[in-house]
Enzyme design. Structure first.
Site, PDB file in Angstrom:
ATOM      1  CG  HIS A   1      29.064  22.144 -79.870  1.00 34.85           C
ATOM      2  ND1 HIS A   1      29.424  23.049 -78.980  1.00 34.85           N
ATOM      3  CD2 HIS A   1      28.794  20.960 -79.235  1.00 34.85           C
ATOM      4  CE1 HIS A   1      29.309  22.660 -77.377  1.00 34.85           C
ATOM      5  NE2 HIS A   1      29.204  21.340 -78.053  1.00 34.85           N
TER       6      HIS A   1
ATOM      7  CD  GLU B   1      35.930  13.615 -75.366  1.00 32.88           C
ATOM      8  OE1 GLU B   1      34.557  13.865 -75.498  1.00 32.88           O
ATOM      9  OE2 GLU B   1      36.332  14.373 -74.453  1.00 32.88           O
TER      10      GLU B   1
END
Length: 466
Positions: A269, A200
């Site tokens: 998450h 990322e």
């Protein structure tokens, strides 16, 4: 008695799947653990293993069938000594009980039990909303899922502007981790729909650099939890460069992907980053709830000359709603919407928090309390005027968010109400939020860690002194 094989839920948010292939034929012997079929979900292609032994008596759903709902019988297994004549004895698939189906905005998931079909459990209450000023009267509507609305928004903007492109993990060949980018690679090609490595920090930086040269990237994060790897690029490069360059270098870029809790994906998450990004000057932060708002606001975000954080919600992707059938439907960033009018208390929320807010408003109405529900839609810039005007009318306010209370968006809303409408308040502003704990994995604890419609009802009654 013959045993029915049901369409399993292979991910916590799976609603339906495609039966891609049968690996066993009718009449073949099956042992426990044998792979009998392949199923394509919105996230992956997975194998279905037999849990019983016997003979594959009848295939009920042929291979290639799309959109098979969870818990649908797909095949029947005959035990030893049974024949085709016994197939009629197979029991019907049990329907989920009402208690199983209702659990706020997500399905409860029992340990070792099939997931329950999400659309029934998560359906938002049907209310008559005030007309949207962005939609002309008499406009035809089309029913779409939120993932389809997002896809159409990106496709329309990519057709309109050749500088717009999409990049991220699995956005191209796999059609998107949540199938949001489905079909874009086929239409626009690999130069404009780009699969990236799992890094990322790297691909967010490439996107920021491309935006500084005049391109308009849409950077998809598989979840905003992973965007923490890229937060230096988002904050220090994308958000601050316009100011630090004296207005000479812009950065027209959209960072989008699911934010907050999904279902049973645990703490790393499930975090809600609404307050993190809405704290930063130089960013615009959007967090829609309805399919129409997802489409109209994403189109606006792509056209915006500033970096935009577009916070989606995985639980909402499969929800359907009416989207205006217009050639160019764009909703301005920074405008809240009154979704339900009322005069006794104002309930303010956004994204999946609207599910709790609307359910609570329905319940409150039964007790004679008419709540005005505001969908912020945009967190930065925040539509303070809409909030203040409503509170001046109702005299009471409740904020609803899935994120944590400390330094949350609800705290900011409460402060703005105090600064701008203090003399109109008949009670302190109440906040309903996620509990002050990392998100548990266990389904029962996850449910307790999230807000509920019951908590919103309790808060609204408290500020109404009821």
């Amino acid at each position: 008695m013959p045993i029915q094989v049901l369409m399993p839920a292979l991910s916590p948010t799976m609603e339906k799947g495609n039966l891609a292939k049968w690996l066993k034929k009718e009449g073949e012997t099956i042992k426990s653990g044998d792979v009998i079929a392949e199923i394509e979900t919105d996230k992956a292609t997975m194998e279905v293993e037999a849990t019983d032994e016997g003979t594959l008596g009848k295939i009920l759903i042929p291979e290639g069938t799309a959109d098979v709902a969870v818990n649908t019988p797909i095949a029947t297994i005959l035990a030893d000594g049974e024949t085709a004549a016994d197939l009629a004895k197979a029991p019907a698939a049990p329907a989920p009980s009402v208690a199983q189906e209702v659990a706020e905005s997500r399905s409860p998931v029992g340990e070792g039990k099939p997931m329950i079909s999400a659309p029934k459990a998560a359906a938002a209450p049907q209310v008559v909303a005030e007309p949207d000023p962005e939609v002309p009267a008499g406009t035809a509507m089309v029913t779409q899922t939120i993932r389809e609305a997002l896809r159409d928004a990106m496709a329309e903007e990519m057709r309109r502007d050749a500088d717009v492109f999409v990049m991220g993990e699995e956005v191209a060949e796999y059609q998107g981790a949540y199938k949001v980018t489905q079909g874009l690679l086929q239409e626009f090609g690999a130069k404009r729909v780009i699969d990236t490595p799992i890094t990322e920090h790297g691909f967010a930086g490439i996107g920021v650099g491309a935006a500084m040269t005049g391109l308009k990237p849409i950077v998809e994060f598989m979840t905003f939890n992973f965007a923490m790897q890229a937060i230096d690029q988002i904050i220090n490069s994308a958000a601050k460069t316009l100011y630090m360059s004296g207005g000479q270098m812009g950065c027209s870029i959209v960072f989008r992907g699911p934010n907050g809790a999904a279902a049973r994906v645990a703490a790393q998450h499930s975090q809600d980053y609404s307050s993190w990004y809405s704290n930063v000057p130089g960013l615009k932060v959007v967090a829609p709830f309805s399919a129409a708002d997802y489409k109209g606001l994403l189109k606006a975000a792509i056209r915006d000359p500033n970096p935009v954080i577009f916070l989606e919600n995985e639980v909402l992707y499969g929800h359907t709603g009416e989207v205006p059938k217009l050639d160019d439907f764009v909703i301005p960033i920074g405008k809240a919407r009154i979704v339900r009018s009322g005069s006794h208390v104002t309930i303010i929320s956004w994204s999946n928090g609207m599910t709790y807010a609307l359910k609570a408003a329905d319940e409150l109405s039964k007790d004679g309390i008419e709540a005005e529900v505001i969908d912020l839609r945009t967190l930065r810039p925040m539509d303070t005027e809409a909030i203040v005007n409503s509170v001046k009318k109702t005299g009471r306010a409740v904020t609803v968010e899935e994120g944590w209370a400390q330094s949350g968006v609800g705290a900011e809303i409460a402060a703005r109400i105090m600064e701008n409408a203090f003399d109109y308040l008949d009670a302190p502003v109440a906040r309903v939020s996620g509990k002050d704990v990392p998100m548990p994995y266990a389904a029962n604890l996850e449910k307790l860690a999230l807000p509920s419609a019951a908590e919103v009802v309790e808060a609204a009654k408290a500020v109404c002194y009821r």
